[in-house]
Design an enzyme around this catalytic site. Structure first.
Site, PDB file in Angstrom:
ATOM      1  N   ASP A   1       0.871  -1.177   0.000  1.00 26.01           N
ATOM      2  CA  ASP A   1       0.000   0.000   0.000  1.00 26.01           C
ATOM      3  C   ASP A   1       0.905   1.224   0.000  1.00 26.01           C
ATOM      4  O   ASP A   1       1.604   1.486   0.976  1.00 26.01           O
ATOM      5  CB  ASP A   1      -0.902  -0.008   1.233  1.00 26.01           C
ATOM      6  CG  ASP A   1      -2.006   1.036   1.176  1.00 26.01           C
ATOM      7  OD1 ASP A   1      -1.814   2.069   0.492  1.00 26.01           O
ATOM      8  OD2 ASP A   1      -3.051   0.842   1.814  1.00 26.01           O
TER       9      ASP A   1
ATOM     10  N   ARG B   1      -0.039   4.401  -0.320  1.00 21.95           N
ATOM     11  CA  ARG B   1      -0.754   5.652  -0.084  1.00 21.95           C
ATOM     12  C   ARG B   1      -0.188   6.435   1.095  1.00 21.95           C
ATOM     13  O   ARG B   1       0.096   5.876   2.145  1.00 21.95           O
ATOM     14  CB  ARG B   1      -2.238   5.370   0.155  1.00 21.95           C
ATOM     15  CG  ARG B   1      -2.959   4.904  -1.090  1.00 21.95           C
ATOM     16  CD  ARG B   1      -4.384   4.509  -0.806  1.00 21.95           C
ATOM     17  NE  ARG B   1      -4.461   3.328   0.046  1.00 21.95           N
ATOM     18  CZ  ARG B   1      -5.604   2.756   0.411  1.00 21.95           C
ATOM     19  NH1 ARG B   1      -6.759   3.258   0.004  1.00 21.95           N
ATOM     20  NH2 ARG B   1      -5.598   1.678   1.170  1.00 21.95           N
TER      21      ARG B   1
END
Length: 204
Positions: free
Chosen positions: A129, A131
């Site tokens: 991930d 982000r």
């Protein structure tokens, strides 16, 4: 201390979803966001402590209705709940948990060969991930929002906002939009990143 962003434009936009649901949002753009991406905020009402959703862009789910994820149903649910309670939906240009559209589709091909969504990302040499929610915190600060109730099942969103100076007073879970097509995807989110989702048992 995160850099300061400022509001660039505010414009009222009527929204209509494929099931007939309608709402009206003030769409806000920004200058000075840390990652330089064109994120937008959709503001509904003027609450004291807004209900806020950080929604990462998903072209396949949000636009084309892909059943491989729960993004489209989550977006639809979030708009209605925030419209009712008052708050902000931050639409973040973070396709594929930040790896981009083409890489996400590359990961889909690996998922078809048996990997889960996180394993597929790492097999491509990418983060599980990628982000970063610095821009989300900047957007909220630019809107004069320092304390929120967060509409999420993802503990990382809570952690990152708090680390960036936003008070998350409470969390509100989204619904569980499980289908036969996305159950393995949702199960991977529970196992890898501890999403708070009560899922039916996987068959087999």
């Amino acid at each position: 201390m995160i850099p300061v962003a400022t509001v660039r434009t505010r414009v009222r936009v009527p929204l209509r979803f494929t099931d007939g649901y309608t709402a009206s949002a003030e769409v806000v753009t920004f200058d000075g966001l840390a990652d330089g991406a064109e994120h937008v905020a959709l503001v509904f009402g003027d609450p004291v402590r807004p209900l806020v959703r950080l929604h990462s862009e998903c072209l396949t789910g949000d636009v084309f209705g892909s059943a491989r994820c729960d993004c489209g149903p989550q977006l639809r649910e979030a708009v209605e709940r925030i419209d009712g309670a008052g708050g902000v939906l931050l639409y973040l240009r973070q396709e594929g948990r930040g790896i981009g559209l083409y890489a996400k589709l590359d990961a889909y091909a690996l998922q078809d060969a048996g990997l889960d969504t996180y394993q597929a990302n790492t097999a491509l040499g990418l983060p599980e991930d990628a982000r970063d929610y610095t821009a989300a915190a900047q957007m909220l600060a630019a809107l004069g929002i320092a304390e929120v109730d967060l509409l999420t099942n993802n503990p990382d969103k809570v952690r990152q906002l708090r680390e960036r100076g936003i008070t998350v007073a409470g969390t509100v879970p989204t619904g569980v939009h499980a289908t036969p097509d996305n159950l393995r995807y949702l199960d991977a989110k529970v196992r890898h990143t501890h999403h708070t989702l009560a899922l039916p048992e996987l068959a087999g």
